[in-house]
Design an enzyme around this catalytic site. Structure first.
Site, PDB file in Angstrom:
ATOM      1  CD  GLU A  49       5.040  12.178  -2.870  1.00 45.90           C
ATOM      2  OE1 GLU A  49       4.337  11.265  -2.408  1.00 45.90           O
ATOM      3  OE2 GLU A  49       4.781  12.776  -3.926  1.00 45.90           O
TER       4      GLU A  49
ATOM      5  CE  LYS B 163       0.687   9.255  -3.786  1.00 43.96           C
ATOM      6  NZ  LYS B 163       1.895  10.096  -3.684  1.00 43.96           N
TER       7      LYS B 163
END
Ligand code: MEV
Length: 400
Positions: A91, A279
């Protein structure tokens, strides 16, 4: 927006070593030199850290290797020591976000982190116990013998200073009339696993003492396995950021700080938000754990179960404004180890641990918690100012 905090120049120290703008090989050369990697270790990193023969010994039915980018975040000061954080993930924005947030936390003196003793818990489930009270008494009376039997199952751990420390008996009653089973007992074996993650050690102990627990309780042993809710092996990280270090573009530091406090309260009140808040924390922690060969699924499972320990899922970190600073704190289970598993088998993992300069399992746990706190700060700061998409889209355009 408050003009005052915008007028003050951010006292954020510049990064000690800049890696931006360099080609990957040059970055690797600089980081390898800083960490004292051998030419072999550096070459292993360039090649993905794992060859097919080593992979074939780690897993079944191996057909290839699966690569991820390995980045290094800078500026993170944990307990007074600056760390380079190896991170494996796909990411964008996470590595840059961590380096930036680490710099802001550095302006407040860095992150203080403390790991508890490395106590893991193994569970032995006992069903069809005829007299639960008598069984509980018998197990508690035999505490010393059972702990000694656990220790006998792992003399190497005992020689390293670890071993079984405690025992608890829990009674689990049916959840309601539709529950198919009667009450059961669960015995918790609490074991100091020293430098290991500890799953093998405590699972072996649970299996070893289960027949004796059956004899003592008159019941039948079911599962004999660790719990990933490692709530006796936690780590806490604390950090503070002066308002002015939080300023971003047209956003004053104080406004960003108050926005982050409001975001924290949102997560404290709402499990839907808490899941996303956490998260963001795991974006950093998982990437570090993956790079350093840890069982990140175990840490995720433990973190989420811990986040729900009150009966309602909540955030692992909390942020508050105090005076002219923003203060954050994170506490969670952290079952990580530096012996066995991928640490032995994976050359890239060994190099990553060297880049981090990990001195032991507690040190790795403390850095992981600091990473979680800083990563959370990075996400919240972006969310309460220009939003998360601006940075993401910039990096996305680079990829395209
Ligand atoms: C994205 O990977 C992580 C965030 O959603 C975390 C958060 O919302 O706090 C930005």
């Amino acid at each position: 927006m408050t003009g005052d905090s915008r007028r003050t120049a951010p006292p954020v120290p510049p990064p000690a070593v800049g890696l931006r703008g360099l080609p990957p090989a040059e970055r690797r050369r600089l980081v390898a030199a800083g960490a004292g990697l051998t030419a072999e270790e550096s070459a292993a990193l360039a090649a993905g850290g794992l060859d097919i023969d080593a992979a074939d010994r780690m897993l079944e039915n191996v057909i290839g290797l699966h690569a991820l980018p390995l980045g290094v975040a800078l500026n993170l000061v944990v307990n007074g020591r600056e760390r380079r954080v190896p991170m494996a993930l796909e990411e964008p924005s996470v590595v840059a976000g961590l380096s930036n947030a680490a710099r802001m936390l550095g302006a407040g003196g860095g992150v203080d982190a403390t790991a508890s003793a490395p106590l893991m818990i193994s569970q032995v489930q006992l069903v069809d116990v005829p007299d639960l009270d008598a069984a509980t008494r018998h197990v508690l009376d035999a505490r010393a013998t059972i702990l000694a039997a656990c220790d006998a199952a792992d003399p190497a751990l005992v020689a390293a200073g670890g071993g079984a420390r405690d025992l608890q008996v829990r009674r689990l009653d049916p959840a309601g009339p539709r529950d198919p089973l009667g009450p059961m007992l669960v015995v918790h074996l609490v074991v100091d696993v020293r430098e290991a993650m500890g799953a093998n050690a405590v699972n072996t102990m649970a299996e070893r003492v289960a027949p004796e627990l059956e004899r003592l309780t008159g019941g039948r042993a079911g599962l004999r396995i660790l719990t990933n809710l490692a709530d006796r092996r936690t780590v806490s990280a604390r950090g503070r950021v002066p308002f002015e270090a939080l300023a971003r573009g047209g956003f004053a530091g104080e406004d960003v700080a108050r926005g982050i406090e409001a975001a924290s309260v949102f997560a404290e009140r709402d499990p839907y938000r808490a899941a996303t808040h956490n998260k963001g924390i795991f974006n950093g922690i998982d990437a570090l754990l993956l790079a350093t060969g840890q069982d990140w699924r175990a840490v995720e499972a433990g973190g989420h179960a811990f986040a729900a320990r009150s009966g309602r899922y909540g955030p692992l970190s909390v942020w508050r404004v105090r005076g002219d600073t923003l203060e954050g704190e994170l506490t969670m289970p952290m079952a990580v180890g530096l012996i066995g598993g991928a640490v032995r088998a994976h050359a890239g993992v060994r190099a990553a641990l060297k880049i981090l300069g990990a001195t032991g399992a507690a040190d790795l746990a403390e850095v992981a918690a600091a990473v979680g706190l800083a990563q959370n700060l990075a996400a919240l700061r972006a969310l309460v100012s220009e939003g998360i998409q601006a940075g993401h889209m910039k990096l996305h355009r680079r990829k395209v």
